[in-house]
Design an enzyme around this catalytic site. Sequence first.
Site, PDB file in Angstrom:
ATOM      1  N   ASP A  28      -9.049   0.705   5.007  1.00 28.89           N
ATOM      2  CA  ASP A  28     -10.001   1.791   5.096  1.00 28.89           C
ATOM      3  C   ASP A  28     -10.622   1.894   6.480  1.00 28.89           C
ATOM      4  O   ASP A  28     -11.367   2.821   6.756  1.00 28.89           O
ATOM      5  CB  ASP A  28     -11.101   1.606   4.047  1.00 28.89           C
ATOM      6  CG  ASP A  28     -10.582   1.956   2.656  1.00 28.89           C
ATOM      7  OD1 ASP A  28      -9.746   2.881   2.571  1.00 28.89           O
ATOM      8  OD2 ASP A  28     -10.966   1.298   1.688  1.00 28.89           O
ATOM      9  N   GLY A  29     -10.354   0.934   7.282  1.00 29.27           N
ATOM     10  CA  GLY A  29     -10.848   1.023   8.651  1.00 29.27           C
ATOM     11  C   GLY A  29     -12.304   0.699   8.791  1.00 29.27           C
ATOM     12  O   GLY A  29     -12.959   1.173   9.710  1.00 29.27           O
ATOM     13  N   TRP A  30     -12.865  -0.074   7.866  1.00 23.72           N
ATOM     14  CA  TRP A  30     -14.265  -0.434   8.083  1.00 23.72           C
ATOM     15  C   TRP A  30     -14.514  -1.932   7.983  1.00 23.72           C
ATOM     16  O   TRP A  30     -15.626  -2.364   8.156  1.00 23.72           O
ATOM     17  CB  TRP A  30     -15.196   0.341   7.141  1.00 23.72           C
ATOM     18  CG  TRP A  30     -14.836   0.293   5.683  1.00 23.72           C
ATOM     19  CD1 TRP A  30     -14.441  -0.784   4.975  1.00 23.72           C
ATOM     20  CD2 TRP A  30     -14.874   1.378   4.762  1.00 23.72           C
ATOM     21  NE1 TRP A  30     -14.226  -0.451   3.680  1.00 23.72           N
ATOM     22  CE2 TRP A  30     -14.486   0.879   3.505  1.00 23.72           C
ATOM     23  CE3 TRP A  30     -15.197   2.747   4.874  1.00 23.72           C
ATOM     24  CZ2 TRP A  30     -14.400   1.685   2.376  1.00 23.72           C
ATOM     25  CZ3 TRP A  30     -15.119   3.524   3.740  1.00 23.72           C
ATOM     26  CH2 TRP A  30     -14.715   3.004   2.498  1.00 23.72           C
TER      27      TRP A  30
ATOM     28  N   ARG B  11     -11.696  -4.974   8.678  1.00 25.81           N
ATOM     29  CA  ARG B  11     -10.940  -5.659   9.731  1.00 25.81           C
ATOM     30  C   ARG B  11     -10.923  -4.845  11.016  1.00 25.81           C
ATOM     31  O   ARG B  11     -10.963  -5.392  12.113  1.00 25.81           O
ATOM     32  CB  ARG B  11      -9.510  -5.904   9.246  1.00 25.81           C
ATOM     33  CG  ARG B  11      -9.467  -6.964   8.192  1.00 25.81           C
ATOM     34  CD  ARG B  11      -8.138  -6.997   7.510  1.00 25.81           C
ATOM     35  NE  ARG B  11      -8.103  -6.085   6.379  1.00 25.81           N
ATOM     36  CZ  ARG B  11      -7.187  -6.137   5.409  1.00 25.81           C
ATOM     37  NH1 ARG B  11      -6.244  -7.051   5.457  1.00 25.81           N
ATOM     38  NH2 ARG B  11      -7.200  -5.292   4.411  1.00 25.81           N
TER      39      ARG B  11
ATOM     40  N   LYS C   1     -19.511  -1.290   5.163  1.00 26.93           N
ATOM     41  CA  LYS C   1     -20.298  -1.169   3.937  1.00 26.93           C
ATOM     42  C   LYS C   1     -21.182  -2.394   3.752  1.00 26.93           C
ATOM     43  O   LYS C   1     -20.883  -3.276   2.949  1.00 26.93           O
ATOM     44  CB  LYS C   1     -19.372  -1.001   2.747  1.00 26.93           C
ATOM     45  CG  LYS C   1     -18.431   0.175   2.894  1.00 26.93           C
ATOM     46  CD  LYS C   1     -18.020   0.730   1.566  1.00 26.93           C
ATOM     47  CE  LYS C   1     -17.004  -0.149   0.883  1.00 26.93           C
ATOM     48  NZ  LYS C   1     -16.622   0.378  -0.420  1.00 26.93           N
TER      49      LYS C   1
ATOM     50  N   CYS D 127      -6.882  -0.688   9.494  1.00 26.77           N
ATOM     51  CA  CYS D 127      -6.469  -1.601   8.421  1.00 26.77           C
ATOM     52  C   CYS D 127      -6.316  -0.729   7.196  1.00 26.77           C
ATOM     53  O   CYS D 127      -5.631   0.283   7.284  1.00 26.77           O
ATOM     54  CB  CYS D 127      -7.491  -2.705   8.246  1.00 26.77           C
ATOM     55  SG  CYS D 127      -9.175  -2.131   8.015  1.00 26.77           S
TER      56      CYS D 127
ATOM     57  N   ARG E 188     -20.750  -5.148   0.862  1.00 28.22           N
ATOM     58  CA  ARG E 188     -20.179  -6.418   1.304  1.00 28.22           C
ATOM     59  C   ARG E 188     -21.178  -7.558   1.154  1.00 28.22           C
ATOM     60  O   ARG E 188     -20.798  -8.693   0.924  1.00 28.22           O
ATOM     61  CB  ARG E 188     -19.730  -6.314   2.756  1.00 28.22           C
ATOM     62  CG  ARG E 188     -18.581  -5.349   3.000  1.00 28.22           C
ATOM     63  CD  ARG E 188     -17.258  -5.871   2.481  1.00 28.22           C
ATOM     64  NE  ARG E 188     -16.204  -4.864   2.654  1.00 28.22           N
ATOM     65  CZ  ARG E 188     -15.759  -4.079   1.692  1.00 28.22           C
ATOM     66  NH1 ARG E 188     -16.252  -4.175   0.455  1.00 28.22           N
ATOM     67  NH2 ARG E 188     -14.802  -3.203   1.922  1.00 28.22           N
TER      68      ARG E 188
ATOM     69  N   ILE F 180     -10.329  -8.661   2.032  1.00 28.07           N
ATOM     70  CA  ILE F 180     -11.671  -9.162   1.724  1.00 28.07           C
ATOM     71  C   ILE F 180     -11.668 -10.165   0.583  1.00 28.07           C
ATOM     72  O   ILE F 180     -12.479 -11.068   0.556  1.00 28.07           O
ATOM     73  CB  ILE F 180     -12.648  -8.008   1.406  1.00 28.07           C
ATOM     74  CG1 ILE F 180     -12.105  -7.121   0.307  1.00 28.07           C
ATOM     75  CG2 ILE F 180     -12.965  -7.205   2.636  1.00 28.07           C
ATOM     76  CD1 ILE F 180     -13.137  -6.151  -0.231  1.00 28.07           C
TER      77      ILE F 180
ATOM     78  N   ASN G 136       0.814  -1.213   0.000  1.00 22.19           N
ATOM     79  CA  ASN G 136       0.000   0.000   0.000  1.00 22.19           C
ATOM     80  C   ASN G 136       0.849   1.265   0.000  1.00 22.19           C
ATOM     81  O   ASN G 136       0.407   2.308  -0.454  1.00 22.19           O
ATOM     82  CB  ASN G 136      -0.922   0.005   1.219  1.00 22.19           C
ATOM     83  CG  ASN G 136      -2.310  -0.448   0.857  1.00 22.19           C
ATOM     84  OD1 ASN G 136      -2.855  -0.005  -0.145  1.00 22.19           O
ATOM     85  ND2 ASN G 136      -2.868  -1.337   1.650  1.00 22.19           N
TER      86      ASN G 136
END
Lengths: 857, 744
Positions: free
Chosen positions: B347-349, B351, B387, B345, B391, B283, B257
């Site tokens: 985006d933080g939403w 993990r 999300k 992680c 998801r 994911i 990243n």
Amino acid sequence: MSRNFLEKSKIYLCPGKYCGYQNNSTNCGACQRGYRVNTESICQLCHETLSLYNFMYIVFMALLALSFHWYFINRLQKKKQREFTLVKQTILYFLSILEILLAFIFTLLTFPPIGKLTMNVCQVKLLSDFYPMFHNPIVNYRKKLRCSYEVVYPLQSAIFVLYTYASLIMLLLRPLFVSIIHQKFISASIYSALHFYPCLLILHALCGGFIYFSFPILTITSAIFLNAIHFTLIANGENNWISFIRKLCGNIQNWIIYLVHVILLLCGLISLTQFEDEYHLILLPTVFLPVFRDHLQSYPESIVNVTLHNVIITHKQSDGNYKELWIFYTNMDAIQPKFPMKTEFRSQLPLSPSMSSTYTIIVRLKTLETCYFDVSVLDDAIKLAESLDALITYTDGLNCDVTFLFPFCFPRDFEVIQDGWTAFSVESEFSRLQAISDEWRISDVNKNFAICETYPERLVVPKSITDEYLKRSAQFRSHGRFPLLCYLHKSSKSCIIRCAQPLIGSSVRRCKEDEGLVNAMLTQRHKKGWILDTRHANVVKSAQNKGGGCEPDQHYALWKRLHRHLDKHTVLQESFTKLMDACIDQSEKDRWLSKLDNSNWLLHVKEALTTACIVAQTIDCEETSVLIHGSDGWDTTLLVTSLAQILLDPDCRTITGFEALIEREWIQAGHPFRLRCSRSGFGRSTHGQESPLFTLFLDCTWQLLQQFACSFEFNDTLLIELFQHAYSSKFGTFIFNNEKEKLKYNGIKHTVSLWSYFNRPEILHTFLNPFYEPNLSVLWPSVAAQSIILWRSLYLRFYENQIPQREVWDEYLLIKGKEIQLRSYVNKLRQELLELERKCTEKTNMIKTEKDSVVTI
Amino acid sequence: MVAYFWFNFGYNNEIRILDDAKVQNVRVVDRFNNRQHIIGTIFLTDKHLIFVDPEGKRETWILHSLILSADKLPTTQQGCPLRVRTKHFFSIEFIIPKERDCVELHATLNQLKAESHEKLYCYLYQAPNYLEKIWDPFLLATEYMRMGVPNRDWKVEDSNSNFDMCDTYPPIIYVPMSTTKQMLIGSSKFRSRGRLPVLTYLHPNGASITRCSQPLSGFSARCLEDEQLLQSILKTNSHSSTMYIIDTRPRINAVANRAAGKGYENEDYYSNIQFKFCPIENIHVMRGSLQKVLDACEMKNPSMNQYLNALDSSSWLQHIKAVLDAAIFIARAIDIEKKNVLVHCSDGWDRTAQCCSLSSLLLCPYYRSIHGFRMLIEKEWLSFGHKFSDRCGHTRTSDNKEQSPVFLQFVEVVWQLTQIYPTAFEFNERFLISLHDHSHSCQYGNFVGNCEKDRLDLGVKERTYSYWNYILQNVNDFKNPLFRPQSTYASEVLLPTIHSQTLKFWMNMYHRFDGSILPKENIPNTLTHLIDHTAALNDHARLLEKRIRELRTILENANEQTNHSTTSLPEQDGSSSETEPSQTANKNLPPLSLSSDVESGINSDYSPSDRTSVSPPLNLQHQSSGEIDDIPTIERIAFELNSIALDWRSYQAPLHCTCSLPFDSAQRKYNCWRCGENFCIRCIEHGVRLPGLYSNSLAPVCKTCARSIKSSLSMFENSTPNKSNDQKQAEMKSSLSINDENKI
């Protein structure tokens, strides 16, 4: 055996028995005085305390000198009878005792620890320890490595020192005595002593080892012989008892001689008792302050006692009380020493007992528990490990004397309500059978185990078959295990029959009696049956070449054959070992599921269940009988028959029914428990007879229990208990290979039955399944791969925290109890209400009549 | 066998069968038995796909919004197979004789999937009457208040009230006291998608969990505001001089990243931090892993080795363990090391949400209750913008690459924890499964949309039902009977040691429609049965106690009265004349009560002779005594006794409901409180008031019993005209309410 440990700890070793690394040196060679080479080839300081046997050895050598003294004093008296008075003589005797005693004490004081009445000694293990010079190794056939030193320090030198002291003290005391009484001839005793001391020293130098190992016997025999000779000398032609006794008592000299002989005899006896029984396997009876831990807890400041039957671990609990933990040797599966030894550290090791690094001995138990002993002293650790290892080997299945096992010494510590040995008799089973069909009888054909050693004495056989038929059939079957009824289905009257393979051999022999017997067991309604062979067809073929085989179709026309291969013996044992390896593996990297998969254990469970389901289906749905056998009919055969019975018979799902099933189908049917259960999931097989078949059976039962949680009267505690007792028990139920052996060792009298222990309310209570609702139908479990799951509560019970599970169980009992209580309470209330109602009605009727009367007035 | 339908998804709505959407002679392939086929008819409604077999015994209802995929397989001799897979792990294979039908069905099924958020099921769903469109407001502030925030270290910041700082965060956020607006804005610009570090959990010992997304650090970029913000977070905890920054990605992903200008905090720039990676895969890996699990589950008759191998190669349990390990690490850091933890992680939403919520669950016993768990999900998942729509793939348009079982993993980890600590959680497995299913089904508006802003825009609260409302209405179904609030595990921080052996495969989730595989008799079901029975009996016992008390007083009064019968004569006289009609009327009753008696099999020691002798003076006594307003006449008592079954049919015994629906272990069986028999959800009526209960609570009763109760209640009312007025009214009311219920 010690070599085993060396290999395990992987250290480069010195050649030869007595060569070792000196402290801080890298050269192999003789150890210093006071050091002895240990199993790691390191010279280690001898710091064992003087054992009784060693002590007695020195005492013996001292007594030897003393007896010579006395002999010569005695001879003096014969020469000069007049001048040598009794008083002088006695003084001389005591002088010699004093000399030897002083010398003995000085000797003890001289050796380290100096100034104390004891010695630090090295352990004497073998005769060769006294003669190290004969064991010098020749390295690469070229150079001789000289490693002669006093291995048995200080037993060798102590005798020299003792005699030196004795002669010196004698040379001091006796001349003084001679000068006081002015009788020169007494000095002859000094001369003779100066003569025999060197002789004794030479004797000791040459035969020290032999004397060391034989002195108790020497003493005893010599004491007895000498005493006899002494008595004959006294008697000397006297034929009268009274005069003999008078002669004996009259002379103080005789008294003393007699006393010495008695002392000698006692010495010998005391020394000899050291070599009693298994004590020689125990090298270190007590280890202080190791850390004992299992997976979840550790108990520092424990004391480990090694006793005849078990290891007792005493550890301090958090509340200050001491708790004892007993581990039977029969329960120990493998000893795995884990010594953090590396070559570079070796030089620093011997002198640092307080070193922080500890030596861990991992003890794997058959009940799948793992114990760790963290011992801080290397030598202690080695000794502990060695003793345990020796004891485990000793209590092994094949070469062990059954009567040595703990059940034979276990005193019953509870009240027996129902004796387990007699609880499940053939008669009671037969009466159950009688209710279904009257075509059977009890036969005494196997009286004194005449035709089959592994069957019980009384057997249920078809009525139409004579004993003669049975005998013939037994000859035709492997190990004499002729076809025997094991289950009769209530509704279809079809039955499960088990036996061993027929001995048809490659020439395809036949036995008309056997055929008749088998056919007699078929039901009237369906004159057809299935023969289920628990071996693969190829295995059968190879068995046929060895004389076994399977029933050929042409002779058993009414039967159809089916092969379902079930693995046993080594394959199963290996699978179990792999399963346990996977279960105890706590490393992150390895994939647990693939390890589980590799072990194939669940596959075995699945196969066994499937086979049992096939049998149940044949019995219940097709209503045909099934004959089951493998090769000997006491392994996989029993697995299938017992599982099928659990599926078919609701009685087997109760506690007593399950106990009866195990007694009938496993114990009386001759499953060799002691052989099969001598190793569990960790140990290395020693005779290839170990096999966790019973465990497999319990596992399959658990799968059923798990799928039909409410159809069983018992819970998995019973199954776990059975598993533990099968491998290690204080009860006699699972320690025999068959009924004959039980009778031979008189197991019924000398041991306690497990069922007597189980069938008491307080124990039985813990086995009850609160959700039990009798389910009279046949169970049809799912045998799909997805449904077979690992029995965590057994295999992982020591590696997972069990407290939450126990809480759950309490909660179950609470919920169920509450429901029952409330139900009866409501019932009571309802009755009370109705009672009140009735009273009210009466009352009102009364009032009404009263009122009516009033109205009429 | 195939499982038949799943009880949650409102079958009792008005069914509108689509035109021509009926396919006959359809075979259903049994996965475990190739020879056995079921032949039936497929109906399509606007909400469901329904498969009915000829005898009408078995109905399979599949909600369109739950359909994951409908695949046409290559045509065989028998017909054209169509495999339908759902998001709750149900897979069924129809063999349709005509290929044209199959193609059409396939096309229709694909069309029926909602193409936009506006068409989701939650806007169509008509809930049963007891559910109302009331949204119990979740206030983030109350939850923070419970944790003791704001306090002297933490403050509320409403700079995000218009979602301008970060559109996926809630309007109010909690940040350290010493921060300034400038710091927050600076930090949010430095963090991916503006997700700056904010407080999510504050432990009683002062240590806290904060969450954010990855910094846009690249290889060298730094942001002073962000560094200051982290320092002020560190300073909120006086116990420790350092704090953890936990990156829940594997190191490689984080480094990769960096090349894209994102990455992780550079330890040189941030002082006093300890950086740690907790490798949880992304994911896409998880999606692949789940697919492998499902493939393993769908294997036809696998051998033991094949099955275990397939499970192993999916690595699903290893991923679960990774998530759990990370959560336990955070919990340890908070509870034992007393250090602040910052979790992020990418985006933080995903993990981050998993780790934060799980570690909060481990740390705080409150979250292990049903209500607390709701708060946890509302806070960590809904407010902080997991999300859900993307998801779970709620709409047809959503990207397949965005779908991932992140929430499922969280649910499964919670399940694993409930397996380790069965007494520590107030909710049960059914709750977790239902939670997972409804995150996909869109039956309730809670899980629609990707963040708070989306849900606000979609008007979810005005137009849909709340899932939590549904849970609270049926809370008994979701309670863990083993929950022990006083036990040490329920009231402490949970710090389990996890080995790979500890984790189990969740049969009841992934295999729940394979009834033949699951245990035939299981303990949780039996426990629910026992708990229900206990509740019924308890209520009934209280009524009985009350009746006994009443009768006792009457009896005592009667005794007194007989003693003074001469004095109280006129009084009695008057009232007796009043009771005359009732006596005659009551004579009609016995046959009825007798018949109902036989039906329900009530105690036989209740002799009919007692029943025929009616006791008008009882009423009379009663009226004279005056204090007791309820009159226990003998019929009434008999009626009350009849309405409650003492013994319940065993949970295991019946294999079919009376409606001939076969039971399997995944289904919840209901016992009729009146006759004690087992019924499926369709044959039971919730919310009947039984006269035999002390409390006025609604009880589940089977349809026959409900009818008989109703009729006998009306009979009973007609036959007792001598009731006091208010009581009559009450009776009327209750019967009315029962009528209402029956209409439902």
